[in-house]
Enzyme design. Structure first.
Site, short mmCIF file in Angstrom:
data_model
loop_
_atom_site.label_atom_id
_atom_site.label_comp_id
_atom_site.label_asym_id
_atom_site.label_seq_id
_atom_site.Cartn_x
_atom_site.Cartn_y
_atom_site.Cartn_z
N LYS A 32 0.64 -1.27 -0.07
CA LYS A 32 0.05 0.11 -0.02
C LYS A 32 1.05 1.23 -0.12
O LYS A 32 1.96 1.11 0.44
CB LYS A 32 -1.00 -0.09 1.28
N ARG A 57 -3.14 -10.37 4.74
CA ARG A 57 -3.83 -10.37 3.37
C ARG A 57 -2.76 -9.86 2.54
O ARG A 57 -2.52 -8.40 2.40
CB ARG A 57 -5.16 -9.69 3.21
N1 HH2 Z 1 -7.45 -4.27 0.83
C1 HH2 Z 1 -7.43 -4.20 -0.52
C2 HH2 Z 1 -8.97 -5.13 -1.08
N2 HH2 Z 1 -9.30 -5.95 -0.05
N3 HH2 Z 1 -9.82 -6.57 2.08
C3 HH2 Z 1 -9.49 -6.48 3.40
N4 HH2 Z 1 -10.11 -7.31 4.51
N5 HH2 Z 1 -8.49 -5.79 3.91
C4 HH2 Z 1 -7.75 -4.82 3.12
O1 HH2 Z 1 -6.61 -4.31 3.62
C5 HH2 Z 1 -8.15 -5.22 1.74
C6 HH2 Z 1 -8.92 -5.74 1.38
C7 HH2 Z 1 -6.78 -3.53 -1.54
O2 HH2 Z 1 -5.81 -4.13 -1.94
P1 HH2 Z 1 -5.67 -4.78 -3.53
O3 HH2 Z 1 -6.99 -5.85 -3.34
O4 HH2 Z 1 -4.35 -5.29 -3.72
O5 HH2 Z 1 -6.11 -3.76 -4.57
P2 HH2 Z 1 -7.41 -3.38 -5.10
O6 HH2 Z 1 -8.55 -2.95 -4.40
O7 HH2 Z 1 -6.83 -2.19 -6.19
O8 HH2 Z 1 -7.89 -4.56 -6.34
#
Ligand code: HH2
Length: 275
Positions: free
Chosen positions: A209, A243
């Site tokens: 992040k 995660r």
């Molecule tokens: N962060 C993201 C997405 N889902 N779920 C939980 N429970 N906690 C988190 O911190 C979280 C999440 C964001 O990360 P990512 O999926 O890599 O990115 P994007 O939302 O751009 O797909």
């Protein structure tokens, strides 16, 4: 609960760190298999980016992206989590064998979601977020970020239980980066132990992040070491589900950290040195 890694499988064109890499089902499935070999115990499949400023995706599109990937990974015997705030997407994933619904809106995004999870006996991740991804980074403010997040999560646990979800199936997540400044994220990480007092397994999602980029000066491709540091800290502060995208690195670090913390007489934060 023993510490577990939730590997991220983003079936999206626009996720902030790996958008477009795993949009084809075959690529996403192969990636999920690799994450399991690397040490993931849960695969978190998502079809909509929630990065700051992300545009919402239609239900039909999210279903097309996630459904084959969930079905195939479940068929291979892996524990699958569906990262969605839409009940129809969660429903299809649960029907295909997913066990966990990871809802970044903490059951506030879709009026049908809580009842669905209750009826299907799904484990639910309730995450803290202020506003929505389009606006959440517009000057977020808190009285005390940890106290505010804790009160929010306590209220969402109550709402989940009131909707018929077994409290034993609720996990909570402070939502690092969701309506939070660098200082808010660091404060949450440093005081995660206060959220453990909610009595539910704590999920943490720091992976790649932007606050890690702010601290290290690195872009998303270079944040694995910073991510690993946050996971070790979070483990010590009481987090139990991690995660992450970079599963191999975090898995090794957590094994070493967990073996050492088991012998640690007191928290590193309160240990005094004599020199
Ligand atoms: N962060 C993201 C997405 N889902 N779920 C939980 N429970 N906690 C988190 O911190 C979280 C999440 C964001 O990360 P990512 O999926 O890599 O990115 P994007 O939302 O751009 O797909």
């Amino acid at each position: 609960m023993t510490p577990k890694i939730m590997g991220v499988v983003n079936v999206t064109p626009d996720s902030f760190s790996d958008g477009g890499l795993f949009l084809e089902p075959e690529a996403a499935i192969a990636h999920g298999e690799q994450l399991v070999r690397d040490g993931a115990e849960i695969l978190d499949v998502g079809g909509e980016s929630t990065r700051p400023g992300a545009e919402p995706v239609s239900e039909a599109e999210e279903l097309v992206r996630t459904q084959p990937v969930v079905a195939d990974l479940e068929g291979l015997g892996y524990a699958v989590s569906i990262d969605t705030s839409k009940a129809a997407v969660a429903e299809a994933a649960l029907a295909a064998g997913a066990e966990i619904v990871n809802d970044v809106t903490a059951l506030r995004g879709d009026a049908e979601m809580a009842a669905l999870c209750a009826e299907r006996g799904a484990t639910v991740v309730l995450m803290h977020m202020v506003g929505d991804p389009l606006t959440m980074q517009d000057d977020p403010r808190y009285d005390d970020v940890v106290e505010d997040v804790k009160a929010f999560l306590a209220e969402r646990i109550e709402a989940a239980v009131a909707a018929g979800i077994d409290e034993g199936k609720v996990w909570v997540d402070p939502g690092v980066g969701f309506g939070k400044t660098l200082e808010h994220n660091l404060e949450l990480l440093a005081r995660l132990d206060e959220l453990v007092e909610l009595g539910r397994p704590l999920v943490i999602g720091t992976s790649r992040k932007s606050f890690i980029g702010r601290l290290t000066g690195r872009d998303v491709t270079g944040r694995v070491h910073g991510t690993t540091a946050t996971c070790v800290i979070a483990l010590e502060r009481g987090a139990r589900v991690f995660r992450v995208h970079d599963v191999a690195a975090v898995s090794d670090a957590l094994k070493v950290a967990a073996a050492t913390f088991a012998r640690w007489p007191t928290s590193p934060r309160t240990t005094r040195t004599t020199t």
